[in-house]
Design an enzyme around this catalytic site. Structure first.
Site, PDB file in Angstrom:
ATOM      1  CG  ASP A 123      -2.035  -1.026   1.097  1.00  0.00           C
ATOM      2  OD1 ASP A 123      -2.642  -1.103   0.017  1.00  0.00           O
ATOM      3  OD2 ASP A 123      -2.278  -1.765   2.061  1.00  0.00           O
ATOM      4  CG  ASP A 131       1.872  -2.927   2.772  1.00  0.00           C
ATOM      5  OD1 ASP A 131       2.809  -2.193   2.394  1.00  0.00           O
ATOM      6  OD2 ASP A 131       0.706  -2.802   2.378  1.00  0.00           O
ATOM      7  CG  ASP A 145      -4.340  -4.787   3.220  1.00  0.00           C
ATOM      8  OD1 ASP A 145      -5.452  -4.727   2.659  1.00  0.00           O
ATOM      9  OD2 ASP A 145      -3.315  -4.250   2.757  1.00  0.00           O
ATOM     10  CD  GLN A 334      -2.128 -21.000 -16.310  1.00  0.00           C
ATOM     11  OE1 GLN A 334      -2.785 -20.043 -15.928  1.00  0.00           O
ATOM     12  NE2 GLN A 334      -2.586 -22.224 -16.242  1.00  0.00           N
ATOM     13  CE  LYS A 347      -8.705  -4.663   0.807  1.00  0.00           C
ATOM     14  NZ  LYS A 347      -7.600  -3.973   1.482  1.00  0.00           N
ATOM     15  CB  SER A 355       6.665 -19.882 -11.520  1.00  0.00           C
ATOM     16  OG  SER A 355       7.592 -20.913 -11.810  1.00  0.00           O
ATOM     17  CG  HIS A 455       4.066 -26.988 -18.686  1.00  0.00           C
ATOM     18  ND1 HIS A 455       4.307 -25.713 -19.148  1.00  0.00           N
ATOM     19  CD2 HIS A 455       5.161 -27.329 -17.953  1.00  0.00           C
ATOM     20  CE1 HIS A 455       5.492 -25.304 -18.737  1.00  0.00           C
ATOM     21  NE2 HIS A 455       6.030 -26.271 -18.006  1.00  0.00           N
ATOM     22  CG  ASP A 457      -0.535 -25.319 -20.099  1.00  0.00           C
ATOM     23  OD1 ASP A 457       0.316 -26.165 -20.469  1.00  0.00           O
ATOM     24  OD2 ASP A 457      -0.283 -24.106 -20.010  1.00  0.00           O
TER      25      ASP A 457
END
Length: 646
Positions: A123, A131, A145, A334, A347, A355, A455, A457
C-alpha cells in the site's frame, strides 16, 4: 481449614454473587437448609456484575457443631474484573464481545473463529517489499488488510494499579504475525508494534474501564509445519514485586486462521488479462511496437468484444490491441505467474503467485504487479534447482466438484508430475508443499511427465457449460484426431494437408499421416498416457464420460517425450463463453479446416464461441520468433472458504 467439631455449614452472599453447591446425588441438605460437612461437597461462587469498588462483594460461610451451635464464620471478599479479548468470532466482519469457546477454530457454515490475511500487498508506494515486511504502518489503507482485535477491561481502576494486564503470543506463532496497538492521541492515532517475531508479550499501561484496539497482520501463509492457526492471549497477572514475572490469575485466548491462497478456474468470470512478450526475431517493422508491449493488462470486456468480432485478416491496418490479442490466442500460457486471491470477512484482494522458474520475467511480478490491494507470494526451492515442471503452465484448478459425497466447493488443484511410483522431473517440493498446505483446494497430481514440456495445460483444460456440473473437461485426444482424419479420407479428402511442426512450414496429407506407422505408435503411447489421466480425473473429480470432451490432437515423440504435432488446441484462452483457440492449420475440406469445424461442433452447443486466428503473425508465433504468455485474473468464488469442511 474447618473448625474442630463442625458438622454442617451454610453460605450466604451479597446480591451480585451466585452460590453453587456441587454434591453427589446421595448428599442432601439438612432440615434447616444447612449442608453436611462432607468431603464430596464443593462450593462455587460466581459474579456476573463488574465491581465498582474493591471488595464490594462478600460471601459468608458459617460453621455449626453437632448441637446446631455456630462455631465460626469465614468471610470471602470478592472484586469482579471483566477482561475480554475479542475478535470477529462469527466471521461477520464485526468484532463482538462475550463470545464462547474463543480458543477454538472450527470449519463450516456454523463454525467460528477469526480470519487473518497475510499482508502481502504494498500500500505504500515507497516501500521496498510487501507491507508485511515493514515494522510500522505507513498508510491508513494498510489497516484494511489487518484484522481487528479488541481488549475490553472493566473494574475498579485501583485494581489495575496492583495487577498487570499482558497481551502475549506463543513463541511458535510469533514469527507468523505482527500486532499493532492503536494509541489515540490529541492529534492523530499512533500504531505501536507490540507483538511479532521479536516480541512475545506486551504489558499495557494505564489500563482502566474501556477498550484497547489492536490490528493484527499475517506474515506467513500456511505451509509445512504451519497449519495456519495462530493464537493470542490476554492475562491478568498478580505481580508481588516489581521485577517479578507475575502469576496469572485469569487468561482469555482467541484464535485466528490465516486465509489460504486460492486459485480460480476457467469457469470464474474473467476480470483482467495480463499479456507478456519478449521479442526475439521479430521483423524490424514490428520491433518498435514490441518494445511497447512487454507486459500489459487488458480488460476482459475489451478482449471478449474483440474475440466476438474475429477472425481478422492481416496484413492491413495494424492495431496494438489486435497484436496483443493474437499473442493471447496462440500462446495462452501461464508459465511464470498464477493469479489467485485471499479473502477474509472484511477484505478480499488478488495475490499473484510467482513461479520459481524464471523465463524472462524475473522479479516482474514483485516489481510491477505488487501494489495496493494486489499481493505477491512465491516459493523458492533450496539451492534454486528448478525444472520445466515448476512453470505454472503445470498448475491448474478444476471448477467446484463433488467426489463420492465430499464437496470441493473451490475445486481441486491439478499438479503435473511423474507417475506415483516413478522417478523423474517434479514440481519442486517447496511449491507443492505450499499448495497442499492451503487445504481448501486439495491437490491432485496428474501424469504430465510424458510431455517434453511436462505441463498439464498441454493436454487438459476446463470450459464453462450451462448444463450438468456447469463445466466440461477438455482432453487432447489422438484417437479423436485419427477418427476425424479417417472420416475425411473415406469422404475422398485424403489429399488435404495438415500443417506440421513448430519450426518449419511443412504440410502432410491426411493419407500420409494415416500411413505413418511410427506416428501411430507415438500416438498410441500418448493416448495411453492421457487415458491414465482420464481415469484418475474421473475418480478424483467425480466425473463421468459425459463430463469429458475429446479434442482432436496429434503428438510426436522427441526421444522419450512428446510434443504437439500441430498447434495444441486444448491450450486455449477461456474468457467466459469466448474461447481463443490456437489455429491448428488443419486439412481444408469444403473450404473449412476440418479440425476447426470439429472443435466448433463439440463446443458451440455448450453456448461457447470459438475463435481461431488466421493472419500474418501466426507464422512468427508458430516459428518461435515470439515468446509470449498470458494469464487471467478472475473473479473470486462467491463461496466463502471458511464455510467448507476440508
Amino acid at each position: 481449614s474447618t473448625p474442630k467439631g463442625a458438622t454442617s455449614f451454610d453460605v450466604y452472599a451479597t446480591s451480585a454473587v451466585t452460590v453453587h453447591i456441587i454434591h453427589s446425588p446421595t448428599t442432601k441438605p439438612m432440615i434447616n437448609s444447612r449442608w453436611p460437612l462432607d468431603p464430596d461437597i464443593e462450593v462455587v461462587v460466581t459474579i456476573d456484575v463488574t465491581s465498582r469498588t474493591i471488595n464490594d462483594n462478600k460471601v459468608k460461610i458459617s460453621y455449626y457443631g453437632r448441637e446446631g451451635n455456630e462455631l465460626a464464620v469465614a468471610w470471602l471478599y470478592l472484586t469482579c474484573v471483566d477482561i475480554s479479548l475479542d475478535v470477529d468470532l462469527s466471521r461477520s466482519g464485526r468484532v463482538k464481545s462475550k463470545g464462547k469457546d474463543k480458543a477454538k477454530w472450527t470449519w463450516g457454515p456454523d463454525g467460528q473463529g477469526a480470519v487473518l490475511l497475510v499482508n502481502c500487498d504494498r500500500d505504500s508506494p515507497g516501500a521496498g517489499g510487501t507491507d508485511s515486511g515493514q515494522v510500522d504502518i505507513r498508510t491508513p489503507a494498510d489497516l484494511q488488510d489487518m484484522s481487528v482485535m479488541v481488549l475490553r477491561t472493566q473494574g475498579p481502576s485501583a485494581i489495575f494499579d496492583e495487577y498487570q494486564v499482558v497481551l502475549h503470543v506463543p513463541e511458535t506463532d510469533a514469527d507468523k504475525v505482527r500486532v499493532f496497538h492503536a494509541i489515540r492521541s490529541d492529534s492523530y492515532p499512533h500504531y505501536k508494534p507490540v507483538l511479532g517475531p521479536d516480541k512475545l508479550s506486551y504489558v499495557l499501561d494505564h489500563v482502566g474501564n474501556g477498550e484497547n484496539t489492536f490490528y493484527v497482520e499475517g506474515l506467513a501463509f500456511p505451509d509445512v509445519g504451519f497449519s495456519g492457526l495462530v493464537s493470542f492471549s490476554a492475562s491478568l497477572l498478580e505481580v508481588p514485586h516489581k521485577n517479578s514475572p507475575g502469576t496469572p490469575i485469569f487468561t482469555d485466548t482467541v484464535v485466528f486462521r490465516v486465509a489460504p491462497w486460492i486459485m480460480t478456474p476457467n469457469t470464474q468470470q474473467p476480470l483482467e488479462v495480463f499479456v507478456c512478450r519478449a521479442r526475439k526475431l521479430l521483423p524490424l517493422w514490428l520491433r518498435a511496437t514490441a518494445e511497447l508491449c512487454q507486459v500489459c493488462p487488458i480488460s476482459c470486456s475489451t478482449l471478449t468484444t474483440c474475440l466476438a468480432e474475429m477472425p481478422i485478416t492481416l496484413p492491413g491496418a495494424f492495431l496494438l490491441l489486435l497484436f496483443l490479442l493474437l499473442l493471447l490466442l496462440f500462446f495462452p500460457q501461464q508459465d511464470e505467474l498464477e493469479f489467485g486471491y485471499v479473502e477474509s470477512p472484511h477484505k478480499t484482494f488478488p495475490v499473484v503467485f510467482d513461479s520459481p522458474r524464471n523465463r524472462g520475467l524475473k522479479d516482474f511480478a514483485f516489481k510491477k504487479i505488487l501494489g495496493p490491494d494486489f499481493g505477491y507470494v512465491t516459493r523458492e526451492p533450496p539451492g534454486g534447482n528448478v525444472t520445466s515442471l515448476d512453470s505454472f503452465g503445470n498448475l491448474d484448478v478444476s471448477p467446484p466438484v463433488t467426489v463420492r459425497g465430499k464437496e470441493y466447493p473451490l475445486g481441486r488443484i491439478l499438479i503435473g508430475s511423474p507417475l506415483p511410483w516413478a522417478s523423474g522431473r517434479r514440481m519442486s517440493k517447496a511449491v507443492r508443499d505450499f499448495l497442499y498446505a492451503q487445504k481448501v483446494q486439495a491437490p491432485v497430481e496428474v501424469y504430465s511427465e510424458w510431455l517434453s514440456v511436462g505441463h498439464v495445460d498441454e493436454f487438459l483444460t476446463f470450459v464453462p457449460a450451462f448444463d450438468r456440473k456447469g463445466f466440461r473437461l477438455l482432453l487432447a485426444s489422438p484417437n479423436a484426431c485419427y477418427k476425424l482424419f479417417k472420416e475425411k479420407q473415406k469422404q475422398g479428402h485424403g489429399e488435404a494437408t495438415q500443417f506440421i511442426g513448430m519450426k518449419e512450414s511443412e504440410r502432410r496429407s491426411i493419407d500420409d499421416i494415416l500411413a505413418d506407422e511410427s506416428l501411430k505408435s507415438d500416438n498410441r503411447h500418448v493416448q495411453r498416457c492421457i487415458d491414465w489421466n482420464r481415469n484418475l480425473l474421473k475418480q478424483e473429480l467425480g466425473l463421468s464420460e459425459q463430463d469429458i470432451i475429446d479434442i482432436p490432437q496429434l503428438f510426436i515423440l522427441m526421444g522419450s517425450r512428446a510434443d504437439a504435432l500441430f498447434p495444441d488446441m486444448v491450450n486455449m484462452l477461456v474468457l467466459g463463453r469466448h474461447l481463443g483457440i490456437p489455429k491448428p492449420f488443419g486439412p481444408m475440406v469444403g473450404g473449412q479446416c476440418c479440425l476447426e469445424e470439429r472443435v466448433r461442433a463439440l463446443l458451440e452447443p455448450l453456448g461457447l464461441t470459438c475463435t481461431f486466428i488466421d493472419d500474418y503473425f501466426s507464422y512468427h508465433v508458430l516459428s518461435g520468433d515470439v515468446h509470449c504468455g498470458t494469464n487471467v485474473r478472475r473473479k473470486p468464488f462467491a463461496f466463502k472458504w471458511w464455510h467448507m469442511v476440508p
